[in-house]
Design a protein around this motif. Structure first.
Motif, PDB file in Angstrom:
ATOM      1  N   TYR A  27       0.848  -1.196   0.000  1.00 22.46           N
ATOM      2  CA  TYR A  27       0.000   0.000   0.000  1.00 22.46           C
ATOM      3  C   TYR A  27       0.878   1.239   0.000  1.00 22.46           C
ATOM      4  N   GLN A  29       1.322   5.002   0.864  1.00 21.06           N
ATOM      5  CA  GLN A  29       0.788   6.082   1.682  1.00 21.06           C
ATOM      6  C   GLN A  29       0.932   7.402   0.939  1.00 21.06           C
ATOM      7  N   SER A  42      -3.834  12.412   1.638  1.00 18.06           N
ATOM      8  CA  SER A  42      -4.237  11.302   2.508  1.00 18.06           C
ATOM      9  C   SER A  42      -5.632  11.416   3.101  1.00 18.06           C
ATOM     10  N   ILE A  97     -10.172  -0.498   7.540  1.00 17.80           N
ATOM     11  CA  ILE A  97      -9.532  -1.482   6.665  1.00 17.80           C
ATOM     12  C   ILE A  97      -9.186  -2.740   7.456  1.00 17.80           C
ATOM     13  N   HIS A 101     -10.598  -6.481   6.840  1.00 14.83           N
ATOM     14  CA  HIS A 101      -9.770  -7.690   6.768  1.00 14.83           C
ATOM     15  C   HIS A 101     -10.363  -8.799   7.625  1.00 14.83           C
ATOM     16  N   PHE A 121     -10.919   1.933  -3.438  1.00 15.07           N
ATOM     17  CA  PHE A 121      -9.923   2.088  -2.381  1.00 15.07           C
ATOM     18  C   PHE A 121      -8.746   1.140  -2.588  1.00 15.07           C
ATOM     19  N   GLU A 122      -7.550   1.685  -2.511  1.00 15.00           N
ATOM     20  CA  GLU A 122      -6.344   0.912  -2.793  1.00 15.00           C
ATOM     21  C   GLU A 122      -6.073  -0.190  -1.778  1.00 15.00           C
ATOM     22  N   GLY A 123      -6.724  -0.133  -0.628  1.00 13.16           N
ATOM     23  CA  GLY A 123      -6.509  -1.180   0.363  1.00 13.16           C
ATOM     24  C   GLY A 123      -7.214  -2.483   0.036  1.00 13.16           C
ATOM     25  N   TYR A 124      -8.213  -2.453  -0.847  1.00 13.11           N
ATOM     26  CA  TYR A 124      -8.970  -3.663  -1.136  1.00 13.11           C
ATOM     27  C   TYR A 124      -8.103  -4.798  -1.695  1.00 13.11           C
ATOM     28  N   SER A 126      -5.045  -5.514  -1.218  1.00 11.77           N
ATOM     29  CA  SER A 126      -4.202  -6.084  -0.152  1.00 11.77           C
ATOM     30  C   SER A 126      -5.010  -6.991   0.761  1.00 11.77           C
ATOM     31  N   VAL A 127      -6.206  -6.556   1.119  1.00  9.22           N
ATOM     32  CA  VAL A 127      -7.057  -7.366   1.986  1.00  9.22           C
ATOM     33  C   VAL A 127      -7.349  -8.712   1.348  1.00  9.22           C
ATOM     34  N   ARG A 237      -6.056   5.285  14.382  1.00  3.03           N
ATOM     35  CA  ARG A 237      -6.657   4.156  13.686  1.00  3.03           C
ATOM     36  C   ARG A 237      -7.787   3.494  14.475  1.00  3.03           C
TER      37      ARG A 237
END
Length: 372
Positions: A27, A29, A42, A97, A101, A121-124, A126-127, A237
């Motif tokens: 990911y 940042q 961000s 996020i 997960h 979303f760019e985190g998807y 990775s999850v 977080r």
């Protein structure tokens, strides 16, 4: 002089890693801003934390020699009251996020599929990779919104979850409530449907989906929310899910113990208790978004109707050049292959942002004239 105790690493590791982990992209940042510039990369709340939140952090710091409450009972109770649900319908974690997960881990593994729109979303990715499942990316429509018909058609016997992002990050567009209702009604009841509403506090579209109104009638639907954006707790977080008690129980079972620190828990409780004060900040951010959009529209930009705390500049192939123009004005934004996402930040950032975007418009116009 080099430390003689340091040893150079061997030529290669002998550990056998999962191939999908080795090939996965980490990911990225958002870049920090140079001195005197503005970090608009961000989607953070530009306001400093409230005094009551700082006081809660300082108080919690006095007891960091003790483990936090693993159940985060006080935080869960506040979130339940805020969302008008029972405590057992809330699961918390270190950011939405992380809760996502846990959700995906609870339903999917190797050989299973997770459907989501792209770009989103760019985190998807990775999850999905971490669970060992396979990502099924469905392109956005030409307008930059989820193609719900295509996503429904992408569901197979191997689909375990569908991710819906509203407002979509990075384009900022919301999904219509009635459209999502029809989607949920048409999807298999054993497929988990996650409505990611990380930016819900900034939404001013009355027709936008309200995940809370859907989960009451559909036990396979969960909504994700966060305190990182509107509540200004990005550095700590804290995120949460709202759903059916059986789903939430599975989410809690998929997490690790003590994931939320005592400092994060107490800060989140204080932020929720100061919700009225934060509402003023949220309204100001929305007003700045409208000001930026009006300025961009006057310059000739064709913008999606962003409902997040950011705007989307659909530049296309010249994003890197446009990012350089922004940076020359002290604006650090988030660059994607299709466009640039700019967070609504400090009031002082608006003038240099609009100065840069006007220059981008001139540059694009000159290039078009040269090409013709």
């Amino acid at each position: 002089m080099d430390d003689p105790r340091k040893q150079a690493p061997s030529a290669s590791a002998t550990v056998r890693f999962r191939p999908e982990i080795v090939s996965a992209a980490a990911y990225r940042q958002g870049r920090p801003a140079p001195e005197g510039g503005f970090k608009l990369s961000s989607n953070e709340n530009p306001f400093p934390p409230l005094p009551s939140v700082v006081a809660a952090i300082e108080g919690a710091a006095q007891e960091v020699n003790r483990y936090p409450d693993a159940s985060a009972a006080g935080l869960v109770a506040r979130l339940a009251r805020l969302n008008h649900v029972a405590d057992e319908q809330i699961a918390v974690g270190p950011g939405s996020i992380a809760v996502l997960h846990q959700l995906v881990t609870a339903v999917a593994g190797a050989g299973d599929e997770i459907v989501y729109a792209w770009r989103s979303f760019e985190g998807y990715p990775s999850v999905v990779t971490l669970t060992g499942a396979t990502a099924v990316q469905v392109p956005l429509t030409a307008e930059g919104v989820h193609d719900l018909d295509a996503m429904l058609a992408a569901i197979t016997d191997r689909t375990r979850a569908v991710l819906l992002c509203s407002p979509n990050n990075p384009t900022g567009l919301t999904l219509g409530h009635d459209d999502v209702e029809r989607f949920v009604a048409s999807a298999p009841r054993d497929v988990l449907i996650v409505i990611d509403e990380a930016y819900v506090e900034f939404v001013r579209d009355d027709e936008a989906v309200n995940g809370l109104a859907i989960i009451a009638d559909h036990p396979n639907v969960v909504t994700l929310r966060t305190l990182s954006k509107a509540y200004g707790l990005a550095g700590l977080r804290v995120g949460y899910a709202v759903g059916h008690p059986e789903v939430i129980a599975a989410v809690r079972a998929s997490g690790l113990p003590f994931e939320l620190s005592s400092i994060a828990i107490e800060a989140a409780k204080a932020a929720l208790d100061a919700r009225e004060d934060l509402t003023d900040q949220i309204d100001e951010i929305v007003a700045r978004r409208h000001q930026i959009e009006a300025g961009l529209t006057d310059q000739g930009w064709a913008l999606p109707d962003s409902q997040g705390n950011f705007v989307w500049l659909p530049i296309g192939a010249r994003t890197e050049w446009a990012a350089d123009v922004l940076e020359a004005q002290g604006i650090i934004a988030r660059v994607f292959p299709e466009g640039i996402r700019v967070t609504v930040g400090e009031r002082e950032s608006i003038e240099p942002l609009l100065t840069a975007t006007a220059e981008i418009v001139r540059g694009l116009s000159e290039s078009a004239e040269t090409a013709s």
